[in-house]
Design an enzyme around this catalytic site. Structure first.
Site, PDB file in Angstrom:
ATOM      1  N   ASP A  63      19.597  66.547 -17.376  1.00  0.00           N
ATOM      2  CA  ASP A  63      19.984  65.560 -18.169  1.00  0.00           C
ATOM      3  C   ASP A  63      19.340  65.718 -19.772  1.00  0.00           C
ATOM      4  OD1 ASP A  63      18.775  63.678 -15.181  1.00  0.00           O
ATOM      5  OD2 ASP A  63      20.520  64.471 -15.744  1.00  0.00           O
ATOM      6  N   ASP A  69      12.377  54.663 -24.661  1.00  0.00           N
ATOM      7  CA  ASP A  69      12.799  52.971 -24.922  1.00  0.00           C
ATOM      8  C   ASP A  69      14.152  52.940 -24.595  1.00  0.00           C
ATOM      9  OD1 ASP A  69      11.961  53.168 -28.501  1.00  0.00           O
ATOM     10  OD2 ASP A  69      13.177  54.599 -27.192  1.00  0.00           O
ATOM     11  N   GLU A  92      15.555  44.013 -27.197  1.00  0.00           N
ATOM     12  CA  GLU A  92      15.055  44.402 -28.477  1.00  0.00           C
ATOM     13  C   GLU A  92      15.949  45.504 -29.157  1.00  0.00           C
ATOM     14  OE1 GLU A  92      13.070  47.266 -29.592  1.00  0.00           O
ATOM     15  OE2 GLU A  92      12.540  46.592 -31.491  1.00  0.00           O
ATOM     16  N   GLU A  93      16.358  46.271 -28.151  1.00  0.00           N
ATOM     17  CA  GLU A  93      17.377  47.549 -28.591  1.00  0.00           C
ATOM     18  C   GLU A  93      18.753  47.250 -28.918  1.00  0.00           C
ATOM     19  OE1 GLU A  93      13.985  50.053 -28.134  1.00  0.00           O
ATOM     20  OE2 GLU A  93      16.202  50.350 -28.951  1.00  0.00           O
ATOM     21  N   ASP A 113      11.722  43.147 -24.332  1.00  0.00           N
ATOM     22  CA  ASP A 113      11.624  44.367 -25.013  1.00  0.00           C
ATOM     23  C   ASP A 113      11.288  45.517 -24.063  1.00  0.00           C
ATOM     24  OD1 ASP A 113       9.139  44.860 -27.683  1.00  0.00           O
ATOM     25  OD2 ASP A 113      10.850  46.261 -26.556  1.00  0.00           O
ATOM     26  N   LEU A 115      10.537  48.584 -24.062  1.00  0.00           N
ATOM     27  CA  LEU A 115       9.373  49.502 -24.138  1.00  0.00           C
ATOM     28  C   LEU A 115       8.611  49.293 -25.401  1.00  0.00           C
ATOM     29  CD1 LEU A 115       8.253  51.307 -21.811  1.00  0.00           C
ATOM     30  CD2 LEU A 115       9.356  53.328 -23.101  1.00  0.00           C
ATOM     31  N   ASP A 116       7.627  47.963 -25.185  1.00  0.00           N
ATOM     32  CA  ASP A 116       7.403  47.681 -26.581  1.00  0.00           C
ATOM     33  C   ASP A 116       6.007  48.854 -26.840  1.00  0.00           C
ATOM     34  OD1 ASP A 116       6.289  45.655 -28.806  1.00  0.00           O
ATOM     35  OD2 ASP A 116       4.525  46.006 -27.745  1.00  0.00           O
ATOM     36  N   GLU A 271       8.882  38.710 -27.277  1.00  0.00           N
ATOM     37  CA  GLU A 271       7.395  39.318 -27.424  1.00  0.00           C
ATOM     38  C   GLU A 271       6.588  37.844 -27.200  1.00  0.00           C
ATOM     39  OE1 GLU A 271       7.268  41.668 -30.848  1.00  0.00           O
ATOM     40  OE2 GLU A 271       7.756  43.634 -29.855  1.00  0.00           O
TER      41      GLU A 271
HETATM   42  P1  P6P Z   1       0.986  47.524 -36.459  1.00  0.00           P
HETATM   43  C1  P6P Z   1       4.329  47.966 -31.613  1.00  0.00           C
HETATM   44  O1  P6P Z   1       4.884  48.708 -32.807  1.00  0.00           O
HETATM   45  C2  P6P Z   1       4.236  46.602 -32.052  1.00  0.00           C
HETATM   46  O2  P6P Z   1       5.398  46.128 -32.098  1.00  0.00           O
HETATM   47  C3  P6P Z   1       3.065  45.609 -30.945  1.00  0.00           C
HETATM   48  O3  P6P Z   1       3.384  46.182 -29.831  1.00  0.00           O
HETATM   49  C4  P6P Z   1       1.821  45.771 -31.807  1.00  0.00           C
HETATM   50  O4  P6P Z   1       1.118  44.755 -31.340  1.00  0.00           O
HETATM   51  C5  P6P Z   1       2.218  45.883 -33.177  1.00  0.00           C
HETATM   52  O5  P6P Z   1       3.986  46.233 -33.208  1.00  0.00           O
HETATM   53  C6  P6P Z   1       1.287  46.945 -34.156  1.00  0.00           C
HETATM   54  O6  P6P Z   1       1.852  46.911 -35.459  1.00  0.00           O
HETATM   55  O7  P6P Z   1       1.410  46.879 -37.931  1.00  0.00           O
HETATM   56  O8  P6P Z   1      -0.540  46.906 -36.379  1.00  0.00           O
HETATM   57  O9  P6P Z   1       0.818  48.954 -36.262  1.00  0.00           O
END
Ligand code: P6P
Length: 330
Positions: A63, A69, A92-93, A113, A115-116, A271
């Site tokens: 694949d 994400d 989010e995507e 979201d 895969l945050d 979020e």
């Molecule tokens: P910074 C990850 O990219 C995210 O969206 C959140 O999971 C996290 O708390 C924040 O951004 C971290 O942001 O600016 O501190 O790198």
């Protein structure tokens, strides 16, 4: 040996305690649990797939190696489409919401979201899935944008999945917050953290200190207070991981507005709202520094908000410093 209570059993038991429950929300939660297990499998082999597939753009099973994400996004959409209980999703995507045609008038919509913190995958730092479930307000044949722009206080359920040293799913339907740990040997989420309650106060503050000079003066004053107290600073840079630690150990997690992001960085709908429902459900507080997160009326799908959440005494403390700074300048 204590009785193992699986996520499915817990959801069904919770439904039995609600006489008016019709089982649709239970079914939807179980489907999200299934999607989470599949995402967990993919996340936990990411490194291997990368090593195995590094030579080509294809992985060992032929694949295309998808960005995780996007894979998580597609998996969640597929599970929610097949559930038959969801009439629309926002991710989010995805630029806009996606109506889902179902064989009946499904009454729930889901925002997530997928895969945050996914930028942390390459360094094996915990990442997470965040989801919020609302009852649709529209009666047309398909859901409308207004179904998604509801205040967080209207959420029917909210939760997150944390892909860390173990995979945990934490959710609430407004009657307590419960945590489940995935036992890969049986493929079940098992109740491991019943009725989570956040400590009233703690000595942990969680903020990206590197942005100190970009924060408003109230946030700077609060950070100064933390640095001059017997607090310790913890910041993983993955919201789900930072919020999970805050739920379990207490403390405050905050991402204030900055000069480059005057509305803050973190997203309100998929979020801050779901995590605020969980934190409040565990006895904590969640605000934008002035107003309760769950009372904010959204105006657009991907809008951002400053966020201060965690132990109630510490959120109160932060808000007091913000009020003080505003009164000085007003
Ligand atoms: P910074 C990850 O990219 C995210 O969206 C959140 O999971 C996290 O708390 C924040 O951004 C971290 O942001 O600016 O501190 O790198």
């Amino acid at each position: 040996m204590n009785k193992i209570i699986s996520l499915d059993e817990h959801i069904i038991q919770s439904q039995r305690n609600l006489p008016y429950a019709t089982g649709e929300l239970s079914s939807l939660l179980r489907d999200i649990g299934l999607a989470s297990k599949i995402v967990s499998r993919e996340v936990n082999k990411a490194g291997l797939v990368d090593i195995a597939g590094r030579a080509d753009t294809e992985n060992t099973s032929g694949d295309d190696v998808q960005k995780l994400d996007m894979l998580a996004n597609d998996l969640l959409i597929s599970c929610l489409k097949n559930s038959g209980e969801c009439c629309g999703i926002a991710s989010e995507e995805e630029d806009t919401f996606k109506p889902i045609k179902t064989h009946k008038q499904s009454k729930y919509i889901v925002l997530f979201d997928p895969l945050d913190g996914s930028s942390n995958i390459d360094v094996n730092v915990s990442i997470g899935t965040i989801f919020a479930i609302y009852r649709r307000q529209s009666y047309d044949s398909q859901c409308t944008i207004d179904d998604f722009l509801q205040k967080g206080v209207k959420q029917a359920a909210a939760g997150y999945v944390l892909y860390g040293s173990s995979t945990m799913l934490v959710y609430t339907t407004g009657r307590g917050v419960n945590g489940f740990t995935l036992d890969p040997s049986i493929g079940e989420f098992c109740l491991s953290h019943p009725n989570i309650k956040i400590p009233q106060k703690s000595n942990i503050y969680s903020v990206n200190q590197a942005n100190y000079k970009k924060y408003p003066s109230g946030a700077q004053a609060y950070i100064d207070h933390c640095m001059n107290s017997d607090y310790t600073q913890r910041y993983i840079g993955s919201m789900v991981a930072d919020v999970h630690r805050t739920l379990i150990k207490g403390g405050i997690f905050f991402y204030p507005a900055t000069k480059s992001k005057p509305k803050g960085k973190l997203r309100l709908l998929y979020e801050c709202n779901p995590l605020a429902m969980l934190v409040e459900g565990a006895g904590g507080k969640a605000s934008d520094g002035k107003n309760r997160i769950l009372d904010i009326l959204p105006t657009e799908l991907h809008q951002r908000t400053p966020v201060f959440l965690g132990s109630p005494d510490m959120v109160d403390e932060a808000e007091a410093f913000i009020r003080e700074s505003l009164s000085v300048y007003s």
